[in-house]
Design an enzyme around this catalytic site. Structure first.
Site, short mmCIF file in Angstrom:
data_model
loop_
_atom_site.label_atom_id
_atom_site.label_comp_id
_atom_site.label_asym_id
_atom_site.label_seq_id
_atom_site.Cartn_x
_atom_site.Cartn_y
_atom_site.Cartn_z
N LYS A 168 0.85 -1.27 0.10
CA LYS A 168 0.11 0.05 -0.11
C LYS A 168 0.85 1.26 -0.15
O LYS A 168 0.17 2.30 0.06
CB LYS A 168 -0.87 -0.11 1.22
CG LYS A 168 -2.08 -1.16 1.04
CD LYS A 168 -2.79 -0.86 2.62
CE LYS A 168 -3.75 -1.92 2.66
NZ LYS A 168 -4.78 -1.69 3.87
N LYS A 201 2.02 2.73 2.68
CA LYS A 201 1.81 3.43 3.69
C LYS A 201 2.83 3.11 5.12
O LYS A 201 2.88 2.16 5.21
CB LYS A 201 0.37 3.22 3.96
CG LYS A 201 -0.92 3.56 3.05
CD LYS A 201 -2.04 3.36 3.89
CE LYS A 201 -3.32 3.41 2.90
NZ LYS A 201 -4.54 3.24 3.80
#
Length: 132
Positions: free
Chosen positions: A45, A47
């Site tokens: 992701k 993140k």
């Protein structure tokens, strides 16, 4: 017993998350939250979370709507989770609308996309804090 599953990072837990979990639990009797592992967040992701997986798991386990927290390690595990945990419904925020319809086709579990709480998101919180 109707089993529900939802997926997410749930970092910087806020009332939008609580709304999603409450509405997901209203879909059945037992709510499973598949919590994105730190490695999955970073590698797939892209993140970085503020709180570690263990801290985020601890927070989710303290919420009355949540019955079980399991790790999410990859995108593909949704169908195997549905089968392994005998899930009746997969619930996601509507920002994912259409992305997980394949789960219903492969497993027969109903896929439901719930509207997000419009005025709040972790991304917005991070942006707002960076302005200060």
């Amino acid at each position: 017993m109707k089993r529900i599953i939802t997926y997410g990072t749930f970092d910087l837990l806020h009332y939008g998350h609580i709304n999603l979990l409450r509405r997901a639990k209203e879909q059945g009797d037992y709510l499973i939250v598949a919590l994105s592992a730190d490695e999955f967040n970073w590698n797939e992701k892209h993140k970085k979370t503020y709180f570690s997986f263990e801290k985020r798991k601890q927070l989710l386990e303290a919420i009355r709507y949540v019955d079980l927290v399991i790790p999410e390690n990859n995108w593909e595990q949704k169908t195997t989770d549905v089968e392994e945990y005998h899930v009746d419904k997969l619930v996601m925020g509507d920002d994912w609308a259409g992305k997980f319809d394949f789960v219903e086709e492969k497993t027969g579990a109903e896929v439901i996309y719930l509207p997000r709480t419009p005025e709040i998101s972790t991304t917005q919180i991070k942006k707002d804090l960076n302005k200060q």
